[in-house]
Design an enzyme around this catalytic site. Structure first.
Site, PDB file in Angstrom:
ATOM      1  N   ASP A 292       0.862  -1.188   0.000  1.00  0.00           N
ATOM      2  CA  ASP A 292       0.000   0.000   0.000  1.00  0.00           C
ATOM      3  C   ASP A 292       0.892   1.230   0.000  1.00  0.00           C
ATOM      4  OD1 ASP A 292      -2.345   1.590   0.223  1.00  0.00           O
ATOM      5  OD2 ASP A 292      -2.101   1.699   2.399  1.00  0.00           O
ATOM      6  N   HIS A 293       0.344   2.336  -0.447  1.00  0.00           N
ATOM      7  CA  HIS A 293       1.048   3.621  -0.373  1.00  0.00           C
ATOM      8  C   HIS A 293       0.701   4.303   0.945  1.00  0.00           C
ATOM      9  CE1 HIS A 293       1.283   3.713  -5.017  1.00  0.00           C
ATOM     10  NE2 HIS A 293       2.466   3.397  -4.521  1.00  0.00           N
ATOM     11  N   TYR A 468      -4.876   4.632   0.430  1.00  0.00           N
ATOM     12  CA  TYR A 468      -5.955   3.753  -0.030  1.00  0.00           C
ATOM     13  C   TYR A 468      -5.624   3.040  -1.345  1.00  0.00           C
ATOM     14  CZ  TYR A 468      -8.105   7.237   3.091  1.00  0.00           C
ATOM     15  OH  TYR A 468      -8.377   8.115   4.113  1.00  0.00           O
ATOM     16  N   HIS A 469      -4.440   2.431  -1.413  1.00  0.00           N
ATOM     17  CA  HIS A 469      -4.036   1.716  -2.618  1.00  0.00           C
ATOM     18  C   HIS A 469      -3.586   0.282  -2.319  1.00  0.00           C
ATOM     19  CE1 HIS A 469      -2.844   5.913  -4.393  1.00  0.00           C
ATOM     20  NE2 HIS A 469      -4.147   5.710  -4.438  1.00  0.00           N
ATOM     21  N   PRO A 470      -4.410  -0.543  -1.667  1.00  0.00           N
ATOM     22  CA  PRO A 470      -3.979  -1.924  -1.372  1.00  0.00           C
ATOM     23  C   PRO A 470      -3.850  -2.754  -2.638  1.00  0.00           C
ATOM     24  CG  PRO A 470      -6.284  -1.634  -0.783  1.00  0.00           C
ATOM     25  CD  PRO A 470      -5.770  -0.271  -1.145  1.00  0.00           C
TER      26      PRO A 470
END
Length: 531
Positions: A292-293, A468-470
Site C-alpha cells: 500500500d502507499h 488507499y491503494h492496497p
C-alpha cells in the site's frame, strides 16, 4: 441461476469485464456486488468523497491491525461497497504509473504485461479531454478531464517547487512522469465518472447481463479442481447459488478477492485449518504480498484564505452549491488534490520514488470536516515501498472482516524515503511564492529539525495514513509464491480467474484506479480470446 460467466465485485475492474463480456449477446453474464446501487447523490458529485468515505452504507470501513511501523496505531482503510466499488468514493485522480512499472512486471515473467502491451488498453478505455495522441485515447468509456477549479495556494506550490529545482510537467501520464503540475480527473461535465457510470450505466439494460446488488459471495463452488459456481447471501440473508458454465472472475479487490479464495478452501492449508476451513487446494501466496502507499500529510497554516475558509459559513456553502448547480464548476468539482509532483529523493534513483498530493484545504481525514483555520495540505507518499504485509482470516464466517496487517515502514529504504519526502516537502515550503503565504508549520511543527532523522521518522510513524491503494494479495507471476498466472488464472484451479489490483506483482508508481481499469480491459481480452 445458470450463466456463462460470473463476475464477483462491481468495482473498477469488474465493471469493465461485465461490459466487455456482455457485448456478445450470445453470452450470459452475472455481476455480483456486495454493496447496493450507486443512487446516493453524493457519489456523483466530485467532492462527495467527504460524505461517502466512512459511511458504512457505501464503505466497508476496514481498519488495519495495530502496526509496529505506525507506532502501534490502527488506521482506516476505506473501500467501496457499492456499484463502482472504490471508484465511486475515491479521490478521482487519473494516474497510470510509470512505464517502468509494467516493464518490471514483464521482466518477472508476466508475458503480455509490459508497457507496450498495456498502453493500448489505457488508451482504449480513455476519453481524454485534451484529445488523442501517442499516449492518450478518445472515445473510450472513461472520461478524463482537466481541473475545473484553481486555487492560488496550489499554483504557489507548483511555482515554489520549480524554484526548488523541480521541472514542470504538463502530462505525468505522457512520455515521462517526473515533475510537478496538476492532476487530471475521472470526471465528465463536472460529475464523477466512476467505473459504474463509465462501463455499466450505458449497458445496464442488456438482456444477457444480470446485475445483482447486495450479494455477498461466500464461496466458490468446486468440483475437484474446477470452479463450477458460486454461493452468495442476498439482502435477506438467504444463501443462493449460481451455476457457471465457463468462468468465474473474482474482482473484489485486494481484500475481498483473497478472502473469497480462502473461504473456498484455496490458500495456505495450515491457515485455513486454523480458521475452520477445509483446505481444497494449497496456494500459500493467497493473502500475502500486501502493499500500500503510505502518505505523510504535512499541514501549513496560511496568512491568506484557503478552502477551509470558503466552506466555513452557511452563506458560502450555499454560494458554492449554487455555482455547482448552475455551472458544474467551483469547489464541488474538486478532486482529492489539485497539484501533484512525482520527484526523486536522491540523484541515483532512476525514476521518481515519491508523489505529492497538494490540497487547498486541511483536515484530519476526509469526512471529518476541515480545520477551523486557513491552511493547506502537502501529502507525500513513497511510490514503490519494499514493505509487504498480509491478510489473515478471522474465522470461517464470510461476514467477518479479515485481519489487515500492512507491515508499514519495515525496511530501511522505506524509512529513509518517507523521511526524505517529508524533508523535500518542507524545503519546497521555504521557496517563494509559497513561503510568503505560510504563517506557521502546523504538522509537523517547526520545532522538528530537518536534520533530525529519528525524530522525523517517529513523526511519520505517528501521523502517516493510508492513501488507499492496497495491492498484491493475489499476485501474478511464475514463481511458487504467486497466485495467478499471466493469464490471470488461479494456479491449479480451472475456470477461475482474479482480475483487480490484488494481481499486481509490485505496486504501481501512482494511484491505482486507472491501472484497475486497465486490468479489467486486459482480463476482458484474455477471456474473449478464450471463447
Amino acid at each position: 441461476m445458470e450463466v456463462d460467466y460470473a463476475v464477483v465485485g462491481a468495482g473498477s475492474s469488474g465493471c469493465v469485464i461485465a461490459n466487455r463480456l456482455s457485448a456478445d449477446p450470445s453470452t450470459t453474464v452475472a455481476l455480483l456486488e456486495a454493496g447496493g446501487p450507486d443512487t446516493n447523490p453524493w457519489i456523483h458529485i466530485p467532492v462527495g468523497y467527504f460524505k461517502t468515505m466512512h459511511n458504512p452504507s457505501l464503505d466497508w470501513c476496514y481498519r488495519t491491525e495495530p502496526d509496529p511501523g505506525l507506532n502501534g496505531r490502527s488506521i482506516d482503510w476505506p473501500r467501496g461497497k457499492v456499484l463502482g466499488g472504490s471508484s465511486s468514493l475515491n479521490g478521482l485522480l487519473y494516474v497510470r504509473g510509470q512505464k517502468e512499472d509494467y516493464d518490471r512486471w514483464r521482466q518477472m515473467g508476466n508475458v503480455g504485461w509490459g508497457w507496450d502491451d498495456v498502453l493500448p488498453l489505457f488508451k482504449r478505455s480513455e476519453d481524454q479531454e485534451r484529445g488523442e495522441d501517442a499516449f492518450h485515447g478518445t472515445g473510450g468509456p472513461l472520461s478524463v478531464s482537466n481541473m475545473r477549479i484553481q486555487r492560488p495556494i496550489c499554483d504557489a506550490w507548483v511555482a515554489a517547487a520549480q524554484e526548488a529545482g523541480y521541472p514542470f510537467n504538463p502530462d505525468y501520464n505522457g512520455a515521462d512522469q517526473e515533475g510537478v503540475g496538476y492532476f487530471q480527473l475521472t470526471t465528465r461535465n463536472g460529475r464523477r465518472c466512476s467505473a459504474a457510470v463509465a462501463y455499466l450505466k450505458p449497458i445496464r439494460n442488456r438482456p444477457n447481463l444480470n446485475i445483482i446488488t447486495r450479494a455477498l459471495v461466500t464461496k466458490v463452488e468446486l468440483d475437484g479442481k474446477k470452479a463450477t459456481g458460486l454461493l452468495f447471501r442476498d439482502r435477506s440473508g438467504e444463501v443462493k447459488a449460481i451455476k457457471v458454465r465457463r468462468e468465474i472472475i473474482l474482482s473484489g479487490g485486494a481484500i475481498n478477492s483473497p478472502q473469497i479464495l480462502m473461504l473456498s478452501g484455496i490458500g495456505d492449508p495450515d491457515h485455513l485449518k486454523a480458521n475452520g476451513i477445509e483446505p481444497v487446494h494449497s496456494l500459500p501466496g493467497v493473502g500475502k504480498g500486501l502493499q500500500d502507499h503510505l502518505q505523510a500529510r504535512l499541514v501549513f497554516k496560511c496568512n491568506e484564505p484557503t478552502l477551509n475558509d470558503e466552506v466555513r459559513s452557511l452563506f458560502n456553502q450555499a454560494r458554492i452549491a449554487l455555482k455547482y448547480a448552475l455551472f458544474r464548476a467551483g469547489p464541488m468539482t474538486m478532486a482529492a488534490s489539485l497539484a501533484t509532483g512525482f520527484l526523486k529523493t536522491r540523484p541515483e534513483v532512476q525514476t521518481p520514488d515519491i508523489q505529492f498530493h497538494v490540497q487547498p484545504w486541511s483536515a484530519d481525514s476526509p469526512g471529518e470536516g476541515v480545520h477551523p483555520f486557513s491552511a493547506f495540505t502537502m501529502s507525500v507518499c513513497q511510490l514503490r515501498p519494499e514493505s509487504r504485509g498480509e491478510l489473515r482470516l478471522d474465522g470461517p464466517d464470510p461476514a467477518s472482516y479479515v485481519k489487515i496487517i500492512p507491515n508499514y515502514l519495515s525496511t530501511e529504504t522505506d524509512c529513509r524515503t518517507i523521511v526524505d519526502g517529508v524533508n523535500i516537502a518542507r524545503d519546497i515550503a521555504r521557496h517563494n511564492p509559497l513561503a510568503s503565504k505560510i504563517s506557521e508549520e502546523f504538522r509537523p511543527t517547526s520545532d522538528l529539525s530537518r536534520d533530525d532523522y529519528e525524530g522525523t521518522l517517529d513523526w511519520a510513524r505517528s501521523n502517516s495514513v493510508s492513501i488507499y491503494h492496497p495491492t498484491g494479495t493475489c499476485a501474478m507471476g511464475t514463481s511458487e509464491s504467486s497466485v495467478v498466472d499471466p493469464n490471470l488464472k488461479v494456479k491449479g484451479i480451472e475456470h477461475l480467474r482474479v482480475a483487480d489490483c490484488s494481481i499486481m506483482p509490485e505496486i504501481v508508481s501512482g494511484n491505482t484506479n486507472a491501472p484497475a481499469i486497465m486490468i479489467g480491459e486486459k482480463a476482458s481480452d484474455l477471456l474473449c480470446a478464450n471463447n
